[in-house]
Write an enzyme that holds these catalytic residues in place. Sequence first.
Site, PDB file in Angstrom:
ATOM      1  N   PHE A 109       0.877  -1.174   0.000  1.00 58.26           N
ATOM      2  CA  PHE A 109       0.000   0.000   0.000  1.00 58.26           C
ATOM      3  C   PHE A 109       0.911   1.218   0.000  1.00 58.26           C
ATOM      4  CE2 PHE A 109      -2.073   3.656   1.605  1.00 58.26           C
ATOM      5  CZ  PHE A 109      -3.445   3.514   1.521  1.00 58.26           C
ATOM      6  N   GLU A 110       0.923   1.928  -1.096  1.00 59.82           N
ATOM      7  CA  GLU A 110       1.605   3.211  -1.130  1.00 59.82           C
ATOM      8  C   GLU A 110       0.929   4.073  -2.181  1.00 59.82           C
ATOM      9  OE1 GLU A 110       5.766   2.634  -2.009  1.00 59.82           O
ATOM     10  OE2 GLU A 110       5.393   2.169  -4.117  1.00 59.82           O
ATOM     11  N   ILE A 111       0.738   5.327  -1.846  1.00 58.92           N
ATOM     12  CA  ILE A 111       0.214   6.309  -2.787  1.00 58.92           C
ATOM     13  C   ILE A 111       1.308   7.356  -2.949  1.00 58.92           C
ATOM     14  CG2 ILE A 111      -1.688   7.849  -3.362  1.00 58.92           C
ATOM     15  CD1 ILE A 111      -3.380   6.459  -1.260  1.00 58.92           C
TER      16      ILE A 111
END
Length: 234
Positions: A105-107
Site C-alpha cells: 500500500f503506497e500512494i
Amino acid sequence: MCRFQAGYLHRHPLLRDLEYYWRIEPDVEYYCDIDYDPFVFMKQNGIKYGWNIAMTEFMDTIKTLWNTTKEFIEENPGLIAGKNMLEWLVDGDNGYGGCHFWSNFEIVDLSFYRSQAYQQYFDYLDRAGGFFYERWGDAPVHSLAAAMFLDADQIHYFEDIGYFHPSVLSCPRGASKQGKCVCDDTRSFVQDGHCTVRYKQVRKKVLQPGEPYGVHDVHSGPVIMAEAYVGTGG
C-alpha cells in the site's frame, strides 16, 4: 520484482503521463468508505508519499543495505532533506532498525521517484548488487529514500483507511463506531506496533521541536497473522 518496483515501475510507459500512482495488489481488502480523493488530498497538502502499514524487515535480506545507504549519504550530503525522517529508521547503535513502510500500500507523487535524488540513490544501490545477492526489497528502499529526501510533512500516514494484506490487518481505531468501516479494530495491532509509534514520535519531534513526545503503549505481540475479521460496520 523488488528491483523493478524500486527502480523501474515509475519509468513504465503506462505511468509516463501520470502524476500519482496507488499500488493495489491481488488479494487485498479495503474495509472503509473513502469519502475523499487521496490524490487531491496529497496534492493540496504537498504530500509526496502515503502509507498505511509500517513493519520491520527480515534483516537477513538486507544485510548490507544500511551500510551502502550510509556510504551514499556520506558522498551526497546535499541531497538529504532538512526535516528528514532518518531518525525513525536508526536504532541506538546508529544501525538500521528495520522499520519500513509496507509498500503493497503506497500512494506516491511520481515526481518523487522521478527526482534526481531518488534516481541517483537507486542507481547507487543497483551498482552495489544487493537486489541480486541479498534480495533487497523495494519497501525498505522506498522507505529509506522517503526518510532521506522528503521532509516529514511530505509523508502521510493514511490511518483512516482500513486495509488488509495477507496476512496483516490495519483497521482504524473506533472504526465500528464511526459507521464507515466493516473491520474489527480490536484485532488490528499495527497502529500500536513499534514502527508506527516511533514514526509518530519522530515526526512530531521533527515538525514540533521542543514539544514532548507523549506516552503511547506499544503492542509487543505479533501483528495479525491470520484471516481478517470483518465486523458488522454498524
